[in-house]
Scaffold this active site. Structure first.
Site, PDB file in Angstrom:
ATOM      1  N   SER A   1      31.352 103.902  18.971  1.00  0.00           N
ATOM      2  CA  SER A   1      32.121 103.222  17.926  1.00  0.00           C
ATOM      3  C   SER A   1      31.200 102.760  16.808  1.00  0.00           C
ATOM      4  O   SER A   1      31.554 102.796  15.630  1.00  0.00           O
ATOM      5  CB  SER A   1      32.837 101.998  18.523  1.00  0.00           C
TER       6      SER A   1
ATOM      7  N   GLU B   1      40.813 100.435  19.812  1.00  0.00           N
ATOM      8  CA  GLU B   1      40.349  99.161  19.240  1.00  0.00           C
ATOM      9  C   GLU B   1      39.840  99.353  17.812  1.00  0.00           C
ATOM     10  O   GLU B   1      40.123  98.534  16.926  1.00  0.00           O
ATOM     11  CB  GLU B   1      39.226  98.558  20.117  1.00  0.00           C
TER      12      GLU B   1
ATOM     13  N   GLY C   1      39.126 115.247  11.424  1.00  0.00           N
ATOM     14  CA  GLY C   1      39.259 115.311  12.887  1.00  0.00           C
ATOM     15  C   GLY C   1      40.429 114.465  13.374  1.00  0.00           C
ATOM     16  O   GLY C   1      41.204 114.882  14.237  1.00  0.00           O
ATOM     17  N   ARG C   2      40.555 113.267  12.816  1.00  0.00           N
ATOM     18  CA  ARG C   2      41.636 112.369  13.262  1.00  0.00           C
ATOM     19  C   ARG C   2      43.011 112.956  12.925  1.00  0.00           C
ATOM     20  O   ARG C   2      43.992 112.717  13.639  1.00  0.00           O
ATOM     21  CB  ARG C   2      41.451 110.986  12.609  1.00  0.00           C
TER      22      ARG C   2
ATOM     23  N   GLY D   1      59.043 111.387  39.178  1.00  0.00           N
ATOM     24  CA  GLY D   1      58.793 110.765  40.477  1.00  0.00           C
ATOM     25  C   GLY D   1      57.537 111.342  41.113  1.00  0.00           C
ATOM     26  O   GLY D   1      56.566 111.656  40.414  1.00  0.00           O
TER      27      GLY D   1
ATOM     28  N   PRO E   1      24.210 108.555  22.980  1.00  0.00           N
ATOM     29  CA  PRO E   1      24.390 107.688  24.157  1.00  0.00           C
ATOM     30  C   PRO E   1      24.592 106.220  23.782  1.00  0.00           C
ATOM     31  O   PRO E   1      25.385 105.516  24.413  1.00  0.00           O
ATOM     32  CB  PRO E   1      23.102 107.910  24.953  1.00  0.00           C
TER      33      PRO E   1
ATOM     34  N   GLU F   1      37.337 110.128  18.582  1.00  0.00           N
ATOM     35  CA  GLU F   1      37.697 110.053  17.150  1.00  0.00           C
ATOM     36  C   GLU F   1      38.182 108.660  16.747  1.00  0.00           C
ATOM     37  O   GLU F   1      39.126 108.506  15.967  1.00  0.00           O
ATOM     38  CB  GLU F   1      38.732 111.122  16.797  1.00  0.00           C
ATOM     39  N   GLY F   2      37.544 107.658  17.336  1.00  0.00           N
ATOM     40  CA  GLY F   2      37.891 106.267  17.036  1.00  0.00           C
ATOM     41  C   GLY F   2      38.780 105.722  18.131  1.00  0.00           C
ATOM     42  O   GLY F   2      39.899 106.204  18.334  1.00  0.00           O
TER      43      GLY F   2
HETATM   44  N1  CAA Z   1      35.096 109.234   3.540  1.00  0.00           N
HETATM   45  C1  CAA Z   1      34.060 109.071   2.693  1.00  0.00           C
HETATM   46  N2  CAA Z   1      33.290 107.944   2.659  1.00  0.00           N
HETATM   47  C2  CAA Z   1      33.589 106.973   3.546  1.00  0.00           C
HETATM   48  C3  CAA Z   1      34.657 107.096   4.466  1.00  0.00           C
HETATM   49  C4  CAA Z   1      35.422 108.265   4.426  1.00  0.00           C
HETATM   50  N3  CAA Z   1      36.440 108.430   5.267  1.00  0.00           N
HETATM   51  N4  CAA Z   1      34.704 105.971   5.224  1.00  0.00           N
HETATM   52  C5  CAA Z   1      33.706 105.177   4.804  1.00  0.00           C
HETATM   53  N5  CAA Z   1      33.040 105.789   3.792  1.00  0.00           N
HETATM   54  C6  CAA Z   1      31.921 105.253   3.038  1.00  0.00           C
HETATM   55  C7  CAA Z   1      32.293 103.893   2.467  1.00  0.00           C
HETATM   56  O1  CAA Z   1      32.893 104.029   1.193  1.00  0.00           O
HETATM   57  C8  CAA Z   1      30.941 103.214   2.392  1.00  0.00           C
HETATM   58  O2  CAA Z   1      30.261 103.690   1.213  1.00  0.00           O
HETATM   59  P1  CAA Z   1      29.722 102.651   0.112  1.00  0.00           P
HETATM   60  O3  CAA Z   1      28.699 101.814   0.840  1.00  0.00           O
HETATM   61  O4  CAA Z   1      29.135 103.536  -0.958  1.00  0.00           O
HETATM   62  O5  CAA Z   1      30.923 101.876  -0.312  1.00  0.00           O
HETATM   63  C9  CAA Z   1      30.192 103.753   3.588  1.00  0.00           C
HETATM   64  O6  CAA Z   1      30.822 105.003   3.924  1.00  0.00           O
HETATM   65  C10 CAA Z   1      30.257 102.830   4.790  1.00  0.00           C
HETATM   66  O7  CAA Z   1      31.636 102.674   5.140  1.00  0.00           O
HETATM   67  P2  CAA Z   1      32.200 101.442   5.948  1.00  0.00           P
HETATM   68  O8  CAA Z   1      31.738 100.184   5.275  1.00  0.00           O
HETATM   69  O9  CAA Z   1      33.657 101.646   6.149  1.00  0.00           O
HETATM   70  O10 CAA Z   1      31.421 101.555   7.312  1.00  0.00           O
HETATM   71  P3  CAA Z   1      31.565 100.677   8.553  1.00  0.00           P
HETATM   72  O11 CAA Z   1      30.199 100.515   9.122  1.00  0.00           O
HETATM   73  O12 CAA Z   1      32.381  99.445   8.270  1.00  0.00           O
HETATM   74  O13 CAA Z   1      32.434 101.615   9.539  1.00  0.00           O
HETATM   75  C11 CAA Z   1      33.778 102.001  11.431  1.00  0.00           C
HETATM   76  C12 CAA Z   1      32.872 101.051  10.685  1.00  0.00           C
HETATM   77  C13 CAA Z   1      35.013 102.304  10.602  1.00  0.00           C
HETATM   78  C14 CAA Z   1      34.186 101.299  12.692  1.00  0.00           C
HETATM   79  C15 CAA Z   1      33.055 103.319  11.728  1.00  0.00           C
HETATM   80  O14 CAA Z   1      31.784 103.068  12.302  1.00  0.00           O
HETATM   81  C16 CAA Z   1      33.868 104.177  12.668  1.00  0.00           C
HETATM   82  O15 CAA Z   1      34.836 104.825  12.272  1.00  0.00           O
HETATM   83  N6  CAA Z   1      33.498 104.205  13.976  1.00  0.00           N
HETATM   84  C17 CAA Z   1      34.141 105.082  14.937  1.00  0.00           C
HETATM   85  C18 CAA Z   1      33.358 106.336  15.085  1.00  0.00           C
HETATM   86  C19 CAA Z   1      34.155 107.439  15.697  1.00  0.00           C
HETATM   87  O16 CAA Z   1      35.352 107.603  15.453  1.00  0.00           O
HETATM   88  N7  CAA Z   1      33.505 108.256  16.486  1.00  0.00           N
HETATM   89  C20 CAA Z   1      34.118 109.410  17.030  1.00  0.00           C
HETATM   90  C21 CAA Z   1      33.079 110.441  17.275  1.00  0.00           C
HETATM   91  S1  CAA Z   1      33.523 112.096  17.020  1.00  0.00           S
HETATM   92  C22 CAA Z   1      34.437 112.559  18.307  1.00  0.00           C
HETATM   93  O17 CAA Z   1      34.902 111.772  19.064  1.00  0.00           O
HETATM   94  C23 CAA Z   1      34.703 114.033  18.333  1.00  0.00           C
HETATM   95  C24 CAA Z   1      34.763 114.758  19.600  1.00  0.00           C
HETATM   96  O18 CAA Z   1      34.236 115.833  19.693  1.00  0.00           O
HETATM   97  C25 CAA Z   1      35.513 114.270  20.766  1.00  0.00           C
END
Ligand code: CAA
Length: 397
Positions: free
Chosen positions: A132, A367, A242-243, A339, A128, A363-364
């Site tokens: 993001s 924004e 997923g993306r 239409g 909840p 899935e993100g």
């Molecule tokens: N694969 C493996 N490791 C990864 C990775 C990946 N794709 N992406 C990041 N990491 C690792 C990084 O390397 C980092 O590790 P280290 O500290 O060892 O270097 C660690 O994870 C943290 O990564 P970031 O610094 O990139 O993390 P962040 O806090 O900056 O991420 C963000 C920010 C990208 C916005 C992230 O929070 C995000 O993607 N948010 C969106 C969430 C989302 O998409 N939710 C959807 C939910 S699921 C859904 O919708 C499904 C459904 O059923 C409908």
């Protein structure tokens, strides 16, 4: 670089197209109107092999490559988003993540039932107050003897009421580590598990979405994927898969809009000629064609990178961002071309419009992907090679 599809890829695309048109669309308009889901479709998807398309044959899957997986998503979403959402959570977020992070014992334990659809799987990251901002999870995993006890709720969970097991990300209670998360496979039959459906969605109405709750739910240690502290990386790599399914599926919505508009624009006449002859209609059709063709190139590239075992977080974010926008824009234009008929459910385009809107959130969000792309370009974000990647394709025996 080879852009030609193999015969296997073409056959898989064709089979998925037929499945979508014959099975997914059968009774869909009524289910969509009534907000009713039909779990039988999942069973049929399993029987048709679609849930195991890119799972190695040794686990009962089809053993096809990851581009084929994208094409299945495209053709299923050409019929309806609900079937592609099932591919997203069951195959993309769950099975492929298990392939990437699971031990050989965990592969043997879970993949065969997932590949054949005997068991259905979901994914639990969002809460909840953690959408993001995926790193502010409140669900806890507390070490207890040789296992863990989970407490918390996950929301907006696709297949919440239908899935047999979920990949759940939780915060480790007894840690001061910088990366305090772990990932678990949670069976819905365990004591302490419950789910409830969420009603009243704008789109994907024939798909089940809900909330899952874990209350003092006890798990043995062998249900953890990776190690303590791997949870966030596992969640993010799950989103890479997923993306991909969302990006490839979005092309299916554009194609469905073109299917509907090509027919309508050739049949509907204004001032004695088909509206397809009008330049403003042609402009809209051309823009949809652009979305479809660019969209395919973007997801084929990601599928190719998956086949090679290359990290593709940036590329899949781009494909998801661009293709979901293209799908929403195509659906909006498809309504314009139809239409007033486009505004009611006698024609399918209003459903494409409602369904495509959701994909710009899950899935993100739009924004999040915008920010990610800017951060890559500015050098604030980079993709390091991963220690655990998907099995490369062709799969080893
Ligand atoms: N694969 C493996 N490791 C990864 C990775 C990946 N794709 N992406 C990041 N990491 C690792 C990084 O390397 C980092 O590790 P280290 O500290 O060892 O270097 C660690 O994870 C943290 O990564 P970031 O610094 O990139 O993390 P962040 O806090 O900056 O991420 C963000 C920010 C990208 C916005 C992230 O929070 C995000 O993607 N948010 C969106 C969430 C989302 O998409 N939710 C959807 C939910 S699921 C859904 O919708 C499904 C459904 O059923 C409908």
């Amino acid at each position: 670089m080879d852009f030609a599809l193999t015969q296997e890829q073409q056959l898989i695309r064709e089979a998925a197209y037929k499945f979508g048109q014959n099975e997914v669309l059968n009774g869909l308009a009524e289910r969509d109107r009534a907000h009713e889901s039909d779990p039988v479709i999942l069973k049929k998807m399993g029987e048709a092999g679609l849930l195991g398309v890119c799972i190695p044959q040794k686990f009962g899957g089809m053993g096809a490559d990851y581009i084929s997986m994208g094409m299945v998503c495209e053709e299923l979403e050409r019929a309806d988003s609900t079937a592609r959402v099932a591919m997203s959570v069951h195959v993309g977020l769950h099975s492929m993540t298990l392939m990437q992070w699971g031990t050989p014992e965990q592969h043997e334990r879970w993949l065969p039932d997932l590949a054949t659809g005997k068991k259905i799987a979901g994914f639990g990251l969002t809460e909840p107050n953690a959408g993001s901002d995926a790193s502010s999870l409140k669900t806890t995993a507390t070490r207890d003897g040789d296992g863990y006890v989970l407490n918390g709720s996950k929301i907006w969970i696709s297949l919440a009421d239908f899935a047999d097991q979920f990949l759940v990300i939780a915060r480790l209670a007894q840690t001061s580590a910088k990366a305090p998360y772990a990932a678990f496979i949670v069976d819905r039959n365990l004591p302490g598990f419950s789910s409830r459906p969420i009603k009243g969605k704008l789109g994907v109405r024939a798909g089940n979405t809900g909330e899952i709750t874990m209350e003092n739910l006890r798990l043995s240690k062998d249900c953890m994927l990776g190690e303590e502290g791997d949870g966030f990386k596992i969640a993010m790599s799950a989103l890479d898969h997923g993306r991909y399914t969302v990006a490839s599926g979005a092309v299916g919505i554009v194609t469905a809009c073109l299917d509907a508009c090509n027919k309508y624009a050739n049949e509907r006449t204004v001032q004695g000629e088909a509206i397809g002859k009008k330049q403003l209609v042609q402009q809209m059709i051309a823009s949809m064609v652009r979305g479809r063709d660019i969209g395919r190139l973007l997801y084929y590239q990601v599928g190719w990178m998956k086949n090679q075992g290359l990290r593709h977080t940036r590329e899949v974010s781009m494909a998801k961002w661009v293709n979901c926008e293209a799908a929403f824009d195509a659906a909006n234009k498809a309504i314009e071309i139809h239409g007033a008929y486009g505004y009611c459910d006698e024609f399918p385009v209003e459903r494409y419009f409602r369904n495509s809107r959701g994909a710009m959130i899950y899935e993100g969000t739009h924004e999040i992907h915008t920010l990610m792309q800017a951060e890559y370009e500015l050098g604030y974000r980079s993709d390091k090679a991963l220690s655990r990647t998907l099995p490369t394709w062709p799969f080893a025996d």
